[in-house]
Design a protein around this motif. Structure first.
Motif, mmCIF file in Angstrom:
data_model
loop_
_atom_site.group_PDB
_atom_site.id
_atom_site.type_symbol
_atom_site.label_atom_id
_atom_site.label_comp_id
_atom_site.label_asym_id
_atom_site.label_seq_id
_atom_site.Cartn_x
_atom_site.Cartn_y
_atom_site.Cartn_z
ATOM 1 N N MET A 1 -13.384 -3.744 -11.083
ATOM 2 C CA MET A 1 -13.363 -2.439 -10.411
ATOM 3 C C MET A 1 -13.683 -1.307 -11.385
ATOM 4 N N PHE B 1 -5.813 0.915 -1.908
ATOM 5 C CA PHE B 1 -7.041 0.372 -2.503
ATOM 6 C C PHE B 1 -8.264 0.704 -1.628
ATOM 7 N N GLU C 1 20.000 -10.657 4.488
ATOM 8 C CA GLU C 1 19.443 -9.900 3.356
ATOM 9 C C GLU C 1 18.008 -10.338 3.023
ATOM 10 N N ILE C 2 17.772 -11.633 3.249
ATOM 11 C CA ILE C 2 16.471 -12.203 2.907
ATOM 12 C C ILE C 2 15.321 -11.512 3.644
ATOM 13 N N PHE C 3 15.612 -11.066 4.905
ATOM 14 C CA PHE C 3 14.555 -10.421 5.683
ATOM 15 C C PHE C 3 14.264 -9.027 5.134
ATOM 16 N N SER D 1 10.479 -5.564 2.279
ATOM 17 C CA SER D 1 10.088 -4.666 1.177
ATOM 18 C C SER D 1 8.807 -5.172 0.519
ATOM 19 N N ARG D 2 8.690 -6.487 0.413
ATOM 20 C CA ARG D 2 7.493 -7.074 -0.201
ATOM 21 C C ARG D 2 6.266 -6.832 0.669
ATOM 22 N N ILE E 1 -9.118 4.346 -2.029
ATOM 23 C CA ILE E 1 -9.742 4.657 -3.322
ATOM 24 C C ILE E 1 -11.209 4.227 -3.326
ATOM 25 N N VAL E 2 -11.481 3.016 -2.823
ATOM 26 C CA VAL E 2 -12.877 2.535 -2.787
ATOM 27 C C VAL E 2 -13.715 3.466 -1.911
ATOM 28 N N ARG F 1 14.462 -8.207 1.942
ATOM 29 C CA ARG F 1 13.636 -8.397 0.737
ATOM 30 C C ARG F 1 12.185 -8.691 1.126
ATOM 31 N N ARG F 2 12.059 -9.541 2.138
ATOM 32 C CA ARG F 2 10.709 -9.918 2.578
ATOM 33 C C ARG F 2 9.972 -8.695 3.124
ATOM 34 N N VAL G 1 -0.169 -0.994 -0.943
ATOM 35 C CA VAL G 1 -1.115 -1.188 -2.058
ATOM 36 C C VAL G 1 -2.518 -1.446 -1.506
ATOM 37 N N ARG H 1 17.538 -17.619 -0.903
ATOM 38 C CA ARG H 1 17.935 -16.347 -1.491
ATOM 39 C C ARG H 1 17.594 -16.273 -2.977
ATOM 40 N N GLU I 1 13.720 -15.432 -3.255
ATOM 41 C CA GLU I 1 13.050 -14.417 -2.441
ATOM 42 C C GLU I 1 12.831 -13.160 -3.278
ATOM 43 N N THR I 2 11.582 -12.880 -3.564
ATOM 44 C CA THR I 2 11.251 -11.808 -4.496
ATOM 45 C C THR I 2 11.028 -10.499 -3.763
ATOM 46 N N GLU I 3 11.561 -9.402 -4.325
ATOM 47 C CA GLU I 3 11.304 -8.082 -3.760
ATOM 48 C C GLU I 3 10.044 -7.504 -4.384
ATOM 49 N N PHE I 4 9.485 -6.488 -3.727
ATOM 50 C CA PHE I 4 8.266 -5.869 -4.244
ATOM 51 C C PHE I 4 8.505 -5.279 -5.639
ATOM 52 N N ALA J 1 -9.428 6.921 -10.217
ATOM 53 C CA ALA J 1 -9.633 5.495 -9.930
ATOM 54 C C ALA J 1 -9.735 4.694 -11.235
ATOM 55 N N TYR K 1 7.870 -7.498 -8.637
ATOM 56 C CA TYR K 1 6.464 -7.622 -9.061
ATOM 57 C C TYR K 1 6.046 -6.408 -9.893
ATOM 58 N N PHE L 1 -16.459 1.407 -10.858
ATOM 59 C CA PHE L 1 -16.077 2.822 -10.745
ATOM 60 C C PHE L 1 -16.662 3.654 -11.887
ATOM 61 N N GLY M 1 5.343 -3.084 0.736
ATOM 62 C CA GLY M 1 4.758 -2.724 -0.562
ATOM 63 C C GLY M 1 3.326 -3.197 -0.674
ATOM 64 N N LEU M 2 3.112 -4.448 -0.306
ATOM 65 C CA LEU M 2 1.753 -5.010 -0.397
ATOM 66 C C LEU M 2 0.807 -4.293 0.563
#
Lengths: 318, 61
Positions: free
Chosen positions: A113, B26, B7-9, B14-15, B29-30, B11-12, B22, A11, A14-17, A54, A20, A117, B18-19
């Motif tokens: 990029m 990307f 809770e850990i799941f 959301s990561r 856009i390309v 958070r995972r 993104v 816990r 464990e990083t949230e988005f 872009a 970042y 671009f 999110g990724l």
């Protein structure tokens, strides 16, 4: 290891988005996006909206990357300053290694990029900006000299120049003046903050001007730099990006800003402590509005040129 | 409590979401920039170890 002990141990790390995203300094990014957009719109060459979007995204990501690298390098002093203690690394939400990896990957990625671009000039300027903020400012200057903010301010001043280069593929007097506006604005802006956040910087051993040279010298510096800033801020009125609306707006803003700097110069520490740095805090708050409105004025002039409306035409001297 | 309700799941998740967003953005856009550049007639050819007439500098007549 049981499942319960595994989740409890994990816990902490464990990083949230969102953590970042916070690593990329979204508040700084907003200013970068705005000033780069103004540089792009003010340029005499039209850019396709998709290419422009872009490119601005690349500039924002590049700024974010340098923010992540700065947080990685400054994690020790961030942990002792109240303003920065809740950042992702000191609060334990993101590991230093992750921050370094994200910073490096996004830095290379954004520059490559942007080169693809837009053009190599814009990409080169973005690469230099990231290098300047992460290495020259964070690693070399910040802890070594009280002039850290003076030279380091260049990093924050490049975005409008990059935006201009995206459109034109070059650097010109207009983009240099937009750069100079942010460059000279940065020291009085941060020194005003440092006057009422002095304890934070002292605790972290960051040689900000009030810590090293005292508050009297800082007040002198704020006045001198604000007076120096006025002609530089007004000068774009006489270039292709300026006009009468910019001239009037800029003169008014600079008069208010100089008056604020003069009021700061007249005060002593005892008076400032007596009203809890009201004047310094107001000057700091206005400095943000001052810069924002200058770029809004450039945007307004660009809009007026598009519709072909010029209330009073000024000579283009530069 | 279900093993995947910790809770850990969350958070995972959301990561990962999110990724994923993104990366999806990307790609879009390309693709969009490629379409615009091709529409504008920008040369997308690069050196590929073979001589091609289209990559030679234009000669003045």
């Amino acid at each position: 290891m049981t499942e319960a002990s595994w989740t409890d141990a994990a816990r902490e790390h464990e990083t949230e988005f969102g953590d970042y995203v916070e690593l990329l300094k979204p508040r700084v990014m907003r200013l970068v996006i705005f000033t780069a957009l103004v540089g792009l719109f003010a340029a005499p060459v039209a850019t396709h909206p998709v290419i422009g979007f872009a490119s601005i995204l690349c500039i924002a990501v590049g700024a974010g990357a340098s923010g992540a690298l700065n947080m990685w390098w400054d994690r020790d002093i961030d942990a002792v300053m109240s303003r920065t203690v809740s950042r992702p690394i000191p609060s334990g939400r993101v590991s230093p290694g992750e921050a370094l990896a994200i910073g490096l990957v996004l830095a290379v990625f954004s520059v490559v990029m942007l080169g693809l671009f837009a053009n190599p000039v814009a990409a080169g300027l973005l690469a230099f900006t990231i290098f300047f903020y992460a290495v020259v400012y964070s690693m070399w200057l910040k802890r070594a000299t009280p002039q850290n903010i003076v030279i380091g301010g260049a990093a924050g001043a490049f975005p409008p120049m990059i935006g201009w280069a995206v459109a034109t593929g070059s650097v010109s007097i207009e983009s240099v003046l937009m750069f100079a506006l942010i460059f000279i604005w940065t020291p009085p802006h941060f020194w005003a903050l440092a006057l009422f956040r002095n304890d934070d910087y002292s605790r972290a051993n960051v040689p900000m001007l009030p810590v090293v040279a005292g508050t009297r010298s800082t007040r002198n510096h704020i006045l001198v730099y604000t007076l120096l800033l006025a002609p530089i801020a007004i000068a774009p009125a006489f270039t292709s990006i300026g006009g009468s609306v910019y001239l009037v707006g800029s003169v008014v803003l600079n008069a208010i800003f100089c008056f604020g700097a003069w009021k700061i110069w007249c005060r002593t520490d005892d008076v400032a402590a007596g009203d809890r740095f009201q004047v310094e805090k107001r000057f700091f708050g206005f400095s943000i509005l001052y810069l924002f409105l200058h770029f809004v004025l450039i945007l307004v002039e660009a809009g007026l040129r598009v519709v072909g409306f010029a209330p009073v035409s000024l000579p283009v001297l530069m | 409590m279900r093993p995947d309700s910790h809770e850990i799941f969350g958070r995972r998740k959301s990561r990962n979401v999110g990724l994923g967003l993104v990366l999806g953005a990307f790609v879009l856009i390309v693709f969009a920039v490629t379409v615009v550049k091709l529409t504008q007639g920008v040369s997308m050819e690069g050196f590929d170890h073979q001589t091609r007439n289209s990559l030679l500098p234009a000669e003045e007549e």
